[in-house]
Write a protein that holds these residues in place. Sequence first.
Motif, PDB file in Angstrom:
ATOM      1  N   THR A  19      14.559  -5.225 115.964  1.00  0.00           N
ATOM      2  CA  THR A  19      15.148  -4.417 114.908  1.00  0.00           C
ATOM      3  C   THR A  19      14.973  -5.123 113.573  1.00  0.00           C
ATOM      4  O   THR A  19      15.170  -6.336 113.472  1.00  0.00           O
ATOM      5  CB  THR A  19      16.653  -4.193 115.171  1.00  0.00           C
ATOM      6  N   LEU A  20      14.592  -4.369 112.553  1.00  0.00           N
ATOM      7  CA  LEU A  20      14.395  -4.922 111.218  1.00  0.00           C
ATOM      8  C   LEU A  20      15.428  -4.354 110.256  1.00  0.00           C
ATOM      9  O   LEU A  20      15.641  -3.139 110.197  1.00  0.00           O
ATOM     10  CB  LEU A  20      12.998  -4.570 110.692  1.00  0.00           C
ATOM     11  N   THR A  21      16.064  -5.247 109.504  1.00  0.00           N
ATOM     12  CA  THR A  21      16.907  -4.857 108.377  1.00  0.00           C
ATOM     13  C   THR A  21      16.201  -5.316 107.109  1.00  0.00           C
ATOM     14  O   THR A  21      15.769  -6.460 107.016  1.00  0.00           O
ATOM     15  CB  THR A  21      18.293  -5.511 108.461  1.00  0.00           C
ATOM     16  N   ALA A  22      16.045  -4.407 106.151  1.00  0.00           N
ATOM     17  CA  ALA A  22      15.315  -4.746 104.920  1.00  0.00           C
ATOM     18  C   ALA A  22      16.060  -4.227 103.707  1.00  0.00           C
ATOM     19  O   ALA A  22      16.635  -3.130 103.732  1.00  0.00           O
ATOM     20  CB  ALA A  22      13.910  -4.166 104.960  1.00  0.00           C
ATOM     21  N   THR A  23      16.039  -5.031 102.644  1.00  0.00           N
ATOM     22  CA  THR A  23      16.628  -4.652 101.364  1.00  0.00           C
ATOM     23  C   THR A  23      15.514  -4.460 100.353  1.00  0.00           C
ATOM     24  O   THR A  23      14.645  -5.320 100.189  1.00  0.00           O
ATOM     25  CB  THR A  23      17.603  -5.732 100.862  1.00  0.00           C
ATOM     26  N   LEU A  24      15.534  -3.311  99.682  1.00  0.00           N
ATOM     27  CA  LEU A  24      14.498  -2.959  98.714  1.00  0.00           C
ATOM     28  C   LEU A  24      15.148  -2.182  97.580  1.00  0.00           C
ATOM     29  O   LEU A  24      15.821  -1.165  97.811  1.00  0.00           O
ATOM     30  CB  LEU A  24      13.414  -2.113  99.397  1.00  0.00           C
ATOM     31  N   ASP A  25      14.973  -2.683  96.355  1.00  0.00           N
ATOM     32  CA  ASP A  25      15.576  -2.060  95.177  1.00  0.00           C
ATOM     33  C   ASP A  25      17.075  -1.847  95.347  1.00  0.00           C
ATOM     34  O   ASP A  25      17.639  -0.804  94.969  1.00  0.00           O
ATOM     35  CB  ASP A  25      14.901  -0.719  94.871  1.00  0.00           C
ATOM     36  N   GLY A  26      17.724  -2.858  95.945  1.00  0.00           N
ATOM     37  CA  GLY A  26      19.176  -2.835  96.068  1.00  0.00           C
ATOM     38  C   GLY A  26      19.715  -2.022  97.223  1.00  0.00           C
ATOM     39  O   GLY A  26      20.933  -2.010  97.472  1.00  0.00           O
ATOM     40  N   ARG A  27      18.858  -1.328  97.958  1.00  0.00           N
ATOM     41  CA  ARG A  27      19.309  -0.532  99.103  1.00  0.00           C
ATOM     42  C   ARG A  27      18.794  -1.142 100.403  1.00  0.00           C
ATOM     43  O   ARG A  27      17.643  -1.565 100.478  1.00  0.00           O
ATOM     44  CB  ARG A  27      18.817   0.914  98.984  1.00  0.00           C
ATOM     45  N   SER A  28      19.656  -1.154 101.418  1.00  0.00           N
ATOM     46  CA  SER A  28      19.303  -1.742 102.717  1.00  0.00           C
ATOM     47  C   SER A  28      19.232  -0.677 103.787  1.00  0.00           C
ATOM     48  O   SER A  28      19.912   0.356 103.726  1.00  0.00           O
ATOM     49  CB  SER A  28      20.328  -2.810 103.118  1.00  0.00           C
ATOM     50  N   GLY A  29      18.394  -0.936 104.776  1.00  0.00           N
ATOM     51  CA  GLY A  29      18.283  -0.050 105.921  1.00  0.00           C
ATOM     52  C   GLY A  29      17.928  -0.847 107.157  1.00  0.00           C
ATOM     53  O   GLY A  29      17.431  -1.978 107.055  1.00  0.00           O
TER      54      GLY A  29
ATOM     55  N   LEU B 153       4.641 -12.517 104.188  1.00  0.00           N
ATOM     56  CA  LEU B 153       3.934 -11.292 103.826  1.00  0.00           C
ATOM     57  C   LEU B 153       4.314 -10.222 104.844  1.00  0.00           C
ATOM     58  O   LEU B 153       4.007 -10.342 106.029  1.00  0.00           O
ATOM     59  CB  LEU B 153       2.426 -11.518 103.836  1.00  0.00           C
ATOM     60  N   ALA B 154       4.987  -9.178 104.397  1.00  0.00           N
ATOM     61  CA  ALA B 154       5.474  -8.155 105.322  1.00  0.00           C
ATOM     62  C   ALA B 154       4.339  -7.448 106.038  1.00  0.00           C
ATOM     63  O   ALA B 154       4.479  -7.031 107.195  1.00  0.00           O
ATOM     64  CB  ALA B 154       6.340  -7.143 104.569  1.00  0.00           C
ATOM     65  N   CYS B 155       3.179  -7.313 105.375  1.00  0.00           N
ATOM     66  CA  CYS B 155       2.059  -6.594 105.993  1.00  0.00           C
ATOM     67  C   CYS B 155       1.454  -7.355 107.155  1.00  0.00           C
ATOM     68  O   CYS B 155       0.745  -6.779 107.984  1.00  0.00           O
ATOM     69  CB  CYS B 155       0.989  -6.276 104.962  1.00  0.00           C
ATOM     70  N   GLN B 156       1.707  -8.666 107.236  1.00  0.00           N
ATOM     71  CA  GLN B 156       1.132  -9.503 108.282  1.00  0.00           C
ATOM     72  C   GLN B 156       2.190 -10.019 109.259  1.00  0.00           C
ATOM     73  O   GLN B 156       1.858 -10.748 110.193  1.00  0.00           O
ATOM     74  CB  GLN B 156       0.419 -10.707 107.647  1.00  0.00           C
ATOM     75  N   SER B 157       3.440  -9.657 109.039  1.00  0.00           N
ATOM     76  CA  SER B 157       4.546 -10.225 109.823  1.00  0.00           C
ATOM     77  C   SER B 157       4.937  -9.339 111.000  1.00  0.00           C
ATOM     78  O   SER B 157       5.039  -8.113 110.873  1.00  0.00           O
ATOM     79  CB  SER B 157       5.770 -10.444 108.929  1.00  0.00           C
ATOM     80  N   HIS B 158       5.167 -10.010 112.134  1.00  0.00           N
ATOM     81  CA  HIS B 158       5.647  -9.351 113.344  1.00  0.00           C
ATOM     82  C   HIS B 158       6.855 -10.120 113.859  1.00  0.00           C
ATOM     83  O   HIS B 158       6.929 -11.349 113.725  1.00  0.00           O
ATOM     84  CB  HIS B 158       4.555  -9.326 114.417  1.00  0.00           C
ATOM     85  N   PRO B 159       7.837  -9.435 114.437  1.00  0.00           N
ATOM     86  CA  PRO B 159       9.064 -10.118 114.863  1.00  0.00           C
ATOM     87  C   PRO B 159       8.843 -11.058 116.039  1.00  0.00           C
ATOM     88  O   PRO B 159       8.075 -10.756 116.958  1.00  0.00           O
ATOM     89  CB  PRO B 159       9.995  -8.967 115.245  1.00  0.00           C
ATOM     90  N   VAL B 160       9.507 -12.195 115.987  1.00  0.00           N
ATOM     91  CA  VAL B 160       9.528 -13.144 117.099  1.00  0.00           C
ATOM     92  C   VAL B 160      10.905 -13.129 117.746  1.00  0.00           C
ATOM     93  O   VAL B 160      11.053 -13.324 118.945  1.00  0.00           O
ATOM     94  CB  VAL B 160       9.158 -14.563 116.614  1.00  0.00           C
ATOM     95  N   THR B 161      11.931 -12.848 116.933  1.00  0.00           N
ATOM     96  CA  THR B 161      13.299 -12.703 117.434  1.00  0.00           C
ATOM     97  C   THR B 161      13.659 -11.222 117.473  1.00  0.00           C
ATOM     98  O   THR B 161      13.015 -10.389 116.818  1.00  0.00           O
ATOM     99  CB  THR B 161      14.281 -13.465 116.540  1.00  0.00           C
ATOM    100  N   ALA B 162      14.691 -10.895 118.218  1.00  0.00           N
ATOM    101  CA  ALA B 162      15.087  -9.497 118.387  1.00  0.00           C
ATOM    102  C   ALA B 162      15.581  -8.869 117.088  1.00  0.00           C
ATOM    103  O   ALA B 162      15.466  -7.668 116.890  1.00  0.00           O
ATOM    104  CB  ALA B 162      16.162  -9.381 119.464  1.00  0.00           C
ATOM    105  N   ASP B 163      16.148  -9.684 116.204  1.00  0.00           N
ATOM    106  CA  ASP B 163      16.646  -9.194 114.919  1.00  0.00           C
ATOM    107  C   ASP B 163      16.002  -9.965 113.782  1.00  0.00           C
ATOM    108  O   ASP B 163      15.996 -11.197 113.779  1.00  0.00           O
ATOM    109  CB  ASP B 163      18.177  -9.321 114.849  1.00  0.00           C
ATOM    110  N   VAL B 164      15.481  -9.232 112.822  1.00  0.00           N
ATOM    111  CA  VAL B 164      14.850  -9.837 111.649  1.00  0.00           C
ATOM    112  C   VAL B 164      15.395  -9.154 110.405  1.00  0.00           C
ATOM    113  O   VAL B 164      15.612  -7.933 110.395  1.00  0.00           O
ATOM    114  CB  VAL B 164      13.308  -9.682 111.707  1.00  0.00           C
ATOM    115  N   GLU B 165      15.594  -9.939 109.344  1.00  0.00           N
ATOM    116  CA  GLU B 165      16.060  -9.364 108.083  1.00  0.00           C
ATOM    117  C   GLU B 165      15.176  -9.856 106.948  1.00  0.00           C
ATOM    118  O   GLU B 165      14.921 -11.046 106.805  1.00  0.00           O
ATOM    119  CB  GLU B 165      17.513  -9.747 107.796  1.00  0.00           C
ATOM    120  N   LEU B 166      14.687  -8.901 106.130  1.00  0.00           N
ATOM    121  CA  LEU B 166      13.848  -9.203 104.975  1.00  0.00           C
ATOM    122  C   LEU B 166      14.520  -8.718 103.691  1.00  0.00           C
ATOM    123  O   LEU B 166      15.238  -7.713 103.702  1.00  0.00           O
ATOM    124  CB  LEU B 166      12.486  -8.514 105.093  1.00  0.00           C
TER     125      LEU B 166
END
Length: 353
Positions: free
Chosen positions: A265-275, A336-349
């Motif tokens: 699962t990925l949590t990401a913050t962009l322009d002040g909003r998270s998802g 680099l998000a375009c080259q990144s893949h998760p290694v742990t079950a939860d990742v936050e960017l």
Amino acid sequence: MFHPLRVSEVERLTDDAVAVTFAVPPELRETFRHTPGQHLAVRRTGAGGEEIRRTYSICSPAAGAGEDPVLRVGIRLVEGGEFSTYALKELAVGHTVEVMAPMGRFLLEPRPGHFAAIVGGSGITPVLSMASTLLVREPAARFCLIRSDRTAASTMFLEEVADLKDRYPDRFQLVTVLSREEQQSGLPSGRLDQERLAGLLPALLPVGEVDGWFLCGPFGLVAGADRALRGLGVDRARIHQEIFHVDDGSAPATVGPATAPAHATLTATLDGRSGTWPVAEGESLLDTVLRSRSDAPYACKGGVCGTCRAFLVAGEVRMDRNYALENEETEAGYVLACQSHPVTADVELDFDR
């Protein structure tokens, strides 16, 4: 965020390269005020309705206080390249192109000192902006440009570089090497590889006294120049790199841990909003974000431009390729998000840092 900019000039530089100038409206002058070395991301819709994004470095000097910014980029034709083909064959004055604000961390802020660049081909583009801005703003600064091109006819910005040499003969040093053509004077033809640079550089300038080295061009040239400089005792912090082209198999393909969780699962913050979203099998973290946030920043998706740089807040990732981030950035936690893949079950960017 992309802005529609009108093309004010298209200048043919060589048979396979053009310089494109965009008109910047008054309300966007501060948005497009650039630092020497930055690049632009451009976007257009292809014939099949697909979105095409590319990045091109700004070659014009940076505008001073009170001056209007001049936005000029160099574009070289890439075999099969959709945007470069369009730029050379169709783009004309009066056309509109969607352009993102200047970005990038391959920078030279004007300051006193001795600086040098080793460039190959279109790698001259950002360095031209660096050298021209530095020399006009800092009377105490010096700049040495070592450039490699295939032939004289394929050399971009030949007149602009010659003009710098004429205007600043005591502060601008130019060394040109042609890989496929002999010159009437100067260095013999051939590639600027690690071995050749290791012998050449100490004969040209006091290597240890140079305040900043800027390497730009194909991966092979940049990597060889980096090894040559490190072998000559240059501290890593003084070496700055930007890759313009990467040949397949020319560098290690994996950075970081290799294992991947069955579900992530990925949590990401962009322009002040998270998802928070599930990561589909095999997709990059950038693609995960793009499924719900089309405004996520990216351009090349090849690990070269650095547009999708994000801070790793939590978890671990594996990067397939990294030609954009310097060691200090990865050590600080950027990926680099375009080259990144998760290694742990939860990742936050966090794209906002």
